[in-house]
Design a protein around this motif. Sequence first.
Motif, short mmCIF file in Angstrom:
data_model
loop_
_atom_site.label_atom_id
_atom_site.label_comp_id
_atom_site.label_asym_id
_atom_site.label_seq_id
_atom_site.Cartn_x
_atom_site.Cartn_y
_atom_site.Cartn_z
N ILE A 62 1.00 -0.71 0.21
CA ILE A 62 -0.50 0.13 -0.15
C ILE A 62 0.97 1.41 -0.40
CG2 ILE A 62 -1.41 1.06 1.31
CD1 ILE A 62 -2.18 -1.98 2.36
N GLY A 63 0.72 2.01 -1.39
CA GLY A 63 2.03 2.81 -1.43
C GLY A 63 1.75 3.77 -0.55
N ASP A 64 0.91 4.62 -0.18
CA ASP A 64 0.35 5.68 0.40
C ASP A 64 0.53 5.56 2.12
OD1 ASP A 64 -0.88 8.98 0.33
OD2 ASP A 64 -1.62 7.78 1.44
N PRO A 65 0.68 6.01 2.86
CA PRO A 65 1.10 5.93 4.35
C PRO A 65 -0.33 6.38 5.34
CG PRO A 65 2.72 7.01 4.18
CD PRO A 65 1.85 7.13 2.31
N ALA A 116 -2.22 3.21 4.19
CA ALA A 116 -1.97 1.76 4.21
C ALA A 116 -2.56 1.89 6.08
CB ALA A 116 -0.90 1.70 4.84
N ASN A 117 -2.99 2.96 6.84
CA ASN A 117 -3.64 3.13 8.23
C ASN A 117 -4.76 3.19 7.95
OD1 ASN A 117 -2.95 4.41 10.77
ND2 ASN A 117 -4.46 5.60 10.05
N LEU A 118 -5.36 3.15 7.03
CA LEU A 118 -6.89 2.81 6.66
C LEU A 118 -7.18 1.38 6.43
CD1 LEU A 118 -8.52 6.04 5.14
CD2 LEU A 118 -9.16 5.18 7.66
N VAL A 119 -6.49 0.80 5.50
CA VAL A 119 -6.89 -0.55 4.60
C VAL A 119 -6.83 -1.56 5.99
CG1 VAL A 119 -6.38 -1.98 2.55
CG2 VAL A 119 -6.98 0.63 2.40
N GLY A 120 -5.21 -1.31 6.04
CA GLY A 120 -4.32 -2.22 6.85
C GLY A 120 -3.50 -3.69 6.16
N VAL A 121 -4.60 -4.43 5.20
CA VAL A 121 -4.44 -5.48 5.07
C VAL A 121 -5.25 -5.48 3.55
CG1 VAL A 121 -5.66 -6.78 5.52
CG2 VAL A 121 -3.84 -7.60 4.40
N SER A 122 -5.17 -5.67 2.69
CA SER A 122 -5.52 -5.77 0.75
C SER A 122 -6.56 -6.61 0.90
CB SER A 122 -4.66 -5.93 0.31
OG SER A 122 -5.49 -6.09 -1.50
N GLY A 123 -7.90 -7.21 0.00
CA GLY A 123 -8.18 -8.20 -0.12
C GLY A 123 -7.87 -8.80 -0.95
N ASN A 172 -8.29 -5.07 11.00
CA ASN A 172 -10.19 -4.24 11.06
C ASN A 172 -10.97 -5.06 11.96
OD1 ASN A 172 -8.39 -1.79 10.65
ND2 ASN A 172 -9.00 -1.74 7.96
N ASP A 173 -10.17 -6.26 12.00
CA ASP A 173 -11.65 -7.19 12.43
C ASP A 173 -11.80 -7.24 14.01
OD1 ASP A 173 -14.87 -8.70 11.09
OD2 ASP A 173 -12.87 -10.36 12.75
N ASN A 208 -14.41 2.78 1.78
CA ASN A 208 -14.65 3.50 3.13
C ASN A 208 -15.23 4.69 2.70
OD1 ASN A 208 -14.63 5.16 4.83
ND2 ASN A 208 -13.14 3.08 5.77
N PRO A 209 -15.46 5.33 2.87
CA PRO A 209 -15.79 7.31 2.75
C PRO A 209 -14.45 7.60 2.86
CG PRO A 209 -17.57 6.57 3.31
CD PRO A 209 -17.15 5.20 3.61
N ALA A 210 -13.51 7.60 4.20
CA ALA A 210 -12.15 8.04 4.30
C ALA A 210 -11.43 7.47 3.70
CB ALA A 210 -12.29 7.44 5.93
N VAL A 211 -11.85 6.69 3.34
CA VAL A 211 -10.22 6.16 1.77
C VAL A 211 -10.32 7.03 0.11
CG1 VAL A 211 -10.09 4.30 0.30
CG2 VAL A 211 -10.65 3.98 2.57
N SER A 212 -12.30 6.72 0.19
CA SER A 212 -12.24 7.98 -0.99
C SER A 212 -11.89 9.31 -1.02
CB SER A 212 -14.28 8.06 -1.22
OG SER A 212 -13.96 6.72 -0.89
#
Length: 491
Positions: free
Chosen positions: A36-39, A42-49, A78-79, A100-104
């Motif tokens: 995840i190239g953006d810090p 990365a903080n919001l996503v944690g791990v990609s699906g 996040n779970d 996630n709206p925060a991601v958008s």
Amino acid sequence: MLSVTFTGNVATDFPATQTPGVVILPDNANVQHPVIGDPALANLVGVSGFDINSLRVSYSPENNGTLFLGIEQPANPNDPLGRPVIASDADNNGNSGTVNPAVSALGLGVQDPADFGGTEFMGVYLDFLGTGTGQIVAGFSQNVPAGGAAKVFQVATASQAGPNVAPTFVTPLPQFQGNIYTQNDPNHPNMELSIVNFDTLYQQVTGSPIAPTAVFNVGAFAGSAQDGPISEAFFPAQPVLLSAATPVPEVCPPISPPILINPHEHRIIDNAHGDLVRVYVQGTSGFDPSTIDPATVELNGASPVATKPYQFPRSPFPSQMFAFRASDIDAEPGLQTLTFRAKTFDGQEVISSNVVVNVPNSAQASGRLKFLMNRTGQSQYNSLRRLAASNPDAILDPSILGGAPTSGLAASVAPARVNLGPATAAAASVIVNYSPSAVQGPVDLPRQVVSIPTAQSGSKLPSRLNRSMADYLDQVDAPVEDHDLVLSGAH
């Protein structure tokens, strides 16, 4: 486990304790995990699906072979329950079809189309030839369906530019397409899929029939061109030994139905002669003896010469009678246990035993033993011929009837006409006068003497055999009188 039931939980559906039966291909230093190239992202996503940390493989040889594959993914940070991330949930917001709206709000262009829409892809590839690149691919492709159509699961030929590059789907192979399981549900987060007719697929690619020693390589890939600064996942292929992925079939215990052996003669047999020995395999609520394959039947080395259904009075379940030539039965004199072995038409083993008294040269017996044996002599074979005439398929060994083909047995039991030649005409001219005046005087006839041997003087059985049967004779009842054919009933 000869097949895998998909629930979206790879660790449960492909248990590590199933050995052999499940091959686990572990995470290693060569696996490319999404970065995840953006810090802030990365903080919001944690791990990609689209991340992959293990593959599990199982194989069933049934129905031309089926290969089952499960793609494991890491735990979702996040779970609160620590469940794995949902397959294809690009931003890991717990829903693989929304963002996630925060991601958008970060404005990084992260999109998450539902149901592997758009450019989202995930699947496995198979390298049968050991070249480092796959020949077969299965899953959801990178191609965007025309006209907004839904993306479908595919098995296809593969094109792979190198050993560390995700392969692409080329020519669909629908004849090998099994099932796929993927749910937008944190309780069923993993992707699982199957490839059917795997044995044929293996031979088409390799040119050799599949065998337990076969080794092929399995890898995986996943990603999207619409998830912003998140890279793709690539899981390099690792070898799978077919026998290690094949569960050992569960062996069902043999069916053991009750059997009766020569009940009409109080379980007495004589394997020194060609008498017929009947075995009645009794049915139960869970077993129909007509499912027994006669070609597999054996009684202490003897094969049956005839078979027919039989219904015991007051029994709700049918039985099946098998007739054996006594001289074919391998048994010592005296009390012996005979074992009936067979298989049903679907391969289930049948084993059952019962005790008999073997009296070789039983014609020499006398007294109560002779009474209990209820000998019927040649009528056994006459009855067998009648059975052959009415139902030729019941005769399993025509040699029991002297080798005559069963199709001609009906004629063999018809009464024969005997031409006496001139004697026939002479007999017609004989006149017999029965009037009292024709009797000239008393006629002395020779007296017929009948000798009835006693149990003490008539028995010629060996004394040791007589002694071994003493207890048995004390326990049996007198037989029901039966002069009908041996095959007509069990009495």
